[in-house]
Design an enzyme around this catalytic site. Sequence first.
Site, PDB file in Angstrom:
ATOM      1  CD  GLU A 202      -5.435  -2.367   3.512  1.00  0.00           C
ATOM      2  OE1 GLU A 202      -6.371  -1.686   2.757  1.00  0.00           O
ATOM      3  OE2 GLU A 202      -4.597  -1.682   4.121  1.00  0.00           O
ATOM      4  CD  GLU A 393      -0.376  -1.474   2.245  1.00  0.00           C
ATOM      5  OE1 GLU A 393      -1.176  -0.514   2.353  1.00  0.00           O
ATOM      6  OE2 GLU A 393      -0.478  -2.609   1.467  1.00  0.00           O
TER       7      GLU A 393
HETATM    8  C1  FCB Z   1      -3.861   0.030   1.342  1.00  0.00           C
HETATM    9  C2  FCB Z   1      -3.484  -0.716   0.239  1.00  0.00           C
HETATM   10  C3  FCB Z   1      -2.480  -0.371  -0.603  1.00  0.00           C
HETATM   11  C4  FCB Z   1      -2.298   1.227  -0.959  1.00  0.00           C
HETATM   12  C5  FCB Z   1      -2.389   2.153   0.440  1.00  0.00           C
HETATM   13  C6  FCB Z   1      -2.477   3.440   0.380  1.00  0.00           C
HETATM   14  O1  FCB Z   1      -5.235   0.231   1.771  1.00  0.00           O
HETATM   15  O2  FCB Z   1      -3.532  -1.853   0.668  1.00  0.00           O
HETATM   16  O3  FCB Z   1      -2.414  -0.947  -1.871  1.00  0.00           O
HETATM   17  O4  FCB Z   1      -3.278   1.757  -1.714  1.00  0.00           O
HETATM   18  O5  FCB Z   1      -3.747   1.522   1.200  1.00  0.00           O
END
Ligand code: FCB
Length: 482
Positions: A202, A393
């Site tokens: 990210e 994610e």
């Molecule tokens: C993302 C991050 C991860 C975690 C989630 C909830 O943005 O990559 O490390 O904090 O959010």
Amino acid sequence: MNRREFIRLSSILGAGALVPALPHKLMAMLIAENDFTKADFGPDFKWGVAAAAYQIEGAWDEDGKSPSIWDQFTQHKKRKIKTRENGNIACDFYHRYEADIALVKEMNFNVFRLSAAWTRLLPEGTGKVNQKGIDFYHRVIDSCLKMGIEPWITLYHWDLPQVLEKKGGWANRDVVSWFSEYAELVTKTYGDKVKNWMVLNEPMAFTALGYLLGMHAPGRIAPRKFLKAAHHTTMAQAEGGRIIRKNVPNAYIGTTFSCSHVEPKSEKEGQKRAAHRMNSLLNRLYVEPLLGMGYPTDDFPFLKKIEKHIQPGDMEKVTFDFDFIGLQNYTRVVTKQSALIPFVGANQVKPEKRGVVPDNLTEMGWEVYPEGIYKVIKQFAAYKNIPPIIITENGAAFSDTVESDGKIHDTKRIDFFKKYLGQVLRAKREGVDLRGYFVWTLMDNFEWAEGYKPRFGLVHVDFKTQERRIKDSGLWFKAFLK
Ligand code: FCB
């Protein structure tokens, strides 16, 4: 301001009006509810859990590790962390990795996405290699392989060596060569064992939160530094890909992007323009240069200033042919025009202000909006030369409690996964080349500026005793993935 606020501009936030949400909700309901099985995603689909070094490892100064910007930030800018906590011990994964990887296996996942800590391997940022750090990741990787779990390594999940931050961090153009040296080391060291790689986690989140909004390490509020950092990060992103390709035979290479479906609060022109700027910042900034499209500066004067930091030849170097891109999605962003918010001129309409009921919010204050993941997948899939997509994610924090039977009945989280997975499948059925889905996250951990309060894990962690308990959501996956 805290991290919850980030996804709201990722931070740039306010109040607003009602959004017509019913058709989306109906749609989501129709698609969701368990009318699918693992087999619907195909036999080669990758199922994983994700985690990041700083959030789980602890052992912050052990075996030659130097402080990262997150060690510095949590220890010296404590007030920036809601609970004043830090990752010094976290989940103590540094010592408990073997049992933790066994939990990944236990829940029937075949992928463990984790990151390496630059500060364990190159404590001075560049130069001298720390053998004890090298050995640690060998042990972790070997444990995964022994248990039949594929380790997928992210080179950088936000923990820059503090020594490099002192020299300007991501805002110093030299970071591209510092990062390259680190990437060379990691890929040459582990490339014979690890085939699946991600360059960055990210970039939008760590550059904006770290250099524009000051909410994450290194805590700077400096628009010029943000633009520089953004360009250098974009360069490192592609360079990292090239280094992996060079050093790892048969590598499968990606990089990850945070993304949130953005919509204007109304169809008025000004509102649409505000949403356009927000979308450029949140969703387009890092992927478009990579694809050879340049920066998304159209109708966005602030972003246009990034051009000052581009040197001749850079825009060729920021492209790279990744094997996949990782998308990371949690919620959606509804925007309104706002002259009060500098640079972007747009603000998020908080979910509470547009009629989202508390029951539909996570512990982060993020709206549960399953159709959002479908929409961002489609948005990214619409780029002409986009590689296959993996959801690297997705997950939710709820206030879990260990009940009298010793279990964690996190039905809301199960519901969340069913609905989001339903929408991922919807995109896949419509022809998007989706190759995998990784849950954020294996176990409750240090949630950056929010501390340990938001629990995202499939496994509950008692931070006093380090006891682990698989939540009902983890058991749900175990059955689903059998
Ligand atoms: C993302 C991050 C991860 C975690 C989630 C909830 O943005 O990559 O490390 O904090 O959010």
